[in-house]
Design a protein around this motif. Structure first.
Motif, PDB file in Angstrom:
ATOM      1  N   SER A  63      -5.200  -6.075  -5.631  1.00 59.91           N
ATOM      2  CA  SER A  63      -5.019  -4.624  -5.634  1.00 59.91           C
ATOM      3  C   SER A  63      -3.562  -4.235  -5.403  1.00 59.91           C
ATOM      4  CB  SER A  63      -5.893  -3.979  -4.562  1.00 59.91           C
ATOM      5  OG  SER A  63      -5.538  -4.450  -3.270  1.00 59.91           O
ATOM      6  N   GLN A  64      -2.795  -5.088  -4.713  1.00 58.26           N
ATOM      7  CA  GLN A  64      -1.394  -4.781  -4.435  1.00 58.26           C
ATOM      8  C   GLN A  64      -0.487  -5.052  -5.629  1.00 58.26           C
ATOM      9  OE1 GLN A  64      -0.929  -7.272  -0.982  1.00 58.26           O
ATOM     10  NE2 GLN A  64      -1.310  -5.591   0.451  1.00 58.26           N
ATOM     11  N   TYR A  67       0.730  -2.062  -7.707  1.00 61.27           N
ATOM     12  CA  TYR A  67       1.795  -1.266  -7.101  1.00 61.27           C
ATOM     13  C   TYR A  67       3.118  -2.021  -7.094  1.00 61.27           C
ATOM     14  CZ  TYR A  67      -2.068   1.683  -5.660  1.00 61.27           C
ATOM     15  OH  TYR A  67      -3.170   2.493  -5.669  1.00 61.27           O
ATOM     16  N   LEU A 168       6.329   5.222  -3.387  1.00 60.05           N
ATOM     17  CA  LEU A 168       5.247   4.288  -3.697  1.00 60.05           C
ATOM     18  C   LEU A 168       5.153   3.185  -2.646  1.00 60.05           C
ATOM     19  CD1 LEU A 168       5.692   3.863  -7.575  1.00 60.05           C
ATOM     20  CD2 LEU A 168       3.704   4.858  -6.420  1.00 60.05           C
ATOM     21  N   LYS A 171       3.816   4.541   0.741  1.00 63.13           N
ATOM     22  CA  LYS A 171       2.408   4.939   0.745  1.00 63.13           C
ATOM     23  C   LYS A 171       1.462   3.768   0.482  1.00 63.13           C
ATOM     24  CE  LYS A 171      -0.839   8.376  -0.926  1.00 63.13           C
ATOM     25  NZ  LYS A 171      -1.017   9.672  -1.620  1.00 63.13           N
ATOM     26  N   TYR A 172       1.820   2.885  -0.469  1.00 69.15           N
ATOM     27  CA  TYR A 172       0.867   1.870  -0.904  1.00 69.15           C
ATOM     28  C   TYR A 172       1.191   0.449  -0.448  1.00 69.15           C
ATOM     29  CZ  TYR A 172      -0.714   5.613  -3.982  1.00 69.15           C
ATOM     30  OH  TYR A 172      -1.181   6.804  -4.462  1.00 69.15           O
TER      31      TYR A 172
END
Length: 288
Positions: A63-64, A67, A168, A171-172
């Motif tokens: 999932s990372q 980003y 980005l 936040k992520y």
């Protein structure tokens, strides 16, 4: 060492490294085109980071990675080419000044797109720093009427990309190791950079002496000014705020101006005044 003290050390180190990047770009453009320079910068950085940080890639989750890819495009890929193209028409000092729009764009994007809260003193500090930047820009333009200032828009666009990038990350990817983010960024960008370099005609001119000298400057830029600096920058974002981290762009022009002086670029008393105003803005934007 406490984060409060450490963030200032990171800020000073990054200002010295990135403030020197613009003169390296200028020297690199003597033997290289903007596309060749941007591609080599990314390739040198990628090789260096993969060699020292490949193990850190295993810490990234599936999932990372999306980003990491987004921050690679906005924080590194697009700006690398935009800055090189800009410096084909405007000098390194002016480019460094225009880069100081990044904190303002970071605050605006953070509020609008990421819901980031801000303090009154941050906004005041950024406005003061922006005023100092305007002084530097307009005074530089009056001293260099031969320069095409439409290319300055490329630097503004790059500053918007940087602003997107830091928001980005904050936040992520706030807990991801800086080395993992940086190495992942350049692994994603390596193949596109190699393709662009191949189709740029670089291998037809690689044996020219001026090309090889320019490659030396870009190797320094790629390894120190991009690879190592990005690791420090991502760490700075994590231990401070996006606005404070991007305030490094206020200090960068000061370093760049001194390099410009050594390379016979003009620095006027008004530009010195603008630099001082910028420092006041940095202080206010980071003050509790």
């Amino acid at each position: 060492m406490e984060s409060k003290q450490l963030k200032w050390i990171y800020l000073g180190t990054l200002s010295l490294i990135w403030g020197s990047s613009f003169i390296l770009i200028k020297k690199g453009l003597i033997g290289l085109s903007a596309i060749q320079l941007g591609s080599l910068r990314l390739i040198f950085s990628a090789v260096f980071l993969v060699l020292i940080g490949y193990k850190s890639l295993f810490k990234l989750t599936k999932s990372q990675w999306k980003y990491v890819a987004l921050t690679a495009v906005f924080g590194t890929f697009i700006p690398a080419y935009l800055f090189a193209l800009a410096e084909t028409e405007i000098d390194s000092s002016t480019t460094a000044v225009l880069n100081s729009l990044t904190p303002l764009n970071t605050l605006i994007l953070g509020i609008i797109a990421f819901g980031v809260p801000f303090k009154k003193n941050q906004f005041i500090g950024i406005c003061i720093g922006f005023i100092g930047s305007i002084l530097l820009v307009f005074n530089g333009a009056s001293n260099h009427p031969e320069q095409n200032y439409y290319y300055a828009l490329l630097v503004v666009l790059a500053s918007i990309c940087y602003a997107t990038n830091v928001n980005l990350i904050k936040k992520y990817l706030p807990t991801v190791a800086p080395l993992s983010i940086t190495t992942g960024n350049f692994l994603v960008l390596l193949a596109p950079a190699v393709l662009l370099l191949y189709f740029s005609g670089f291998f037809d001119i690689i044996s020219a002496p001026e090309v090889q000298i320019s490659m030396g400057y870009i190797a320094i830029l790629g390894i120190v000014g991009t690879g190592i600096a990005n690791i420090l920058f991502f760490k700075l974002i994590q231990i401070s705020s996006p606005v404070f981290a991007t305030s490094v762009t206020y200090l960068i022009p000061i370093v760049a101006f001194f390099w410009g002086l050594l390379d016979h670029e003009i620095l006027t008393p008004i530009q010195f005044m603008g630099a001082f105003i910028i420092l006041i803005g940095v202080y206010l934007s980071s003050k509790k």
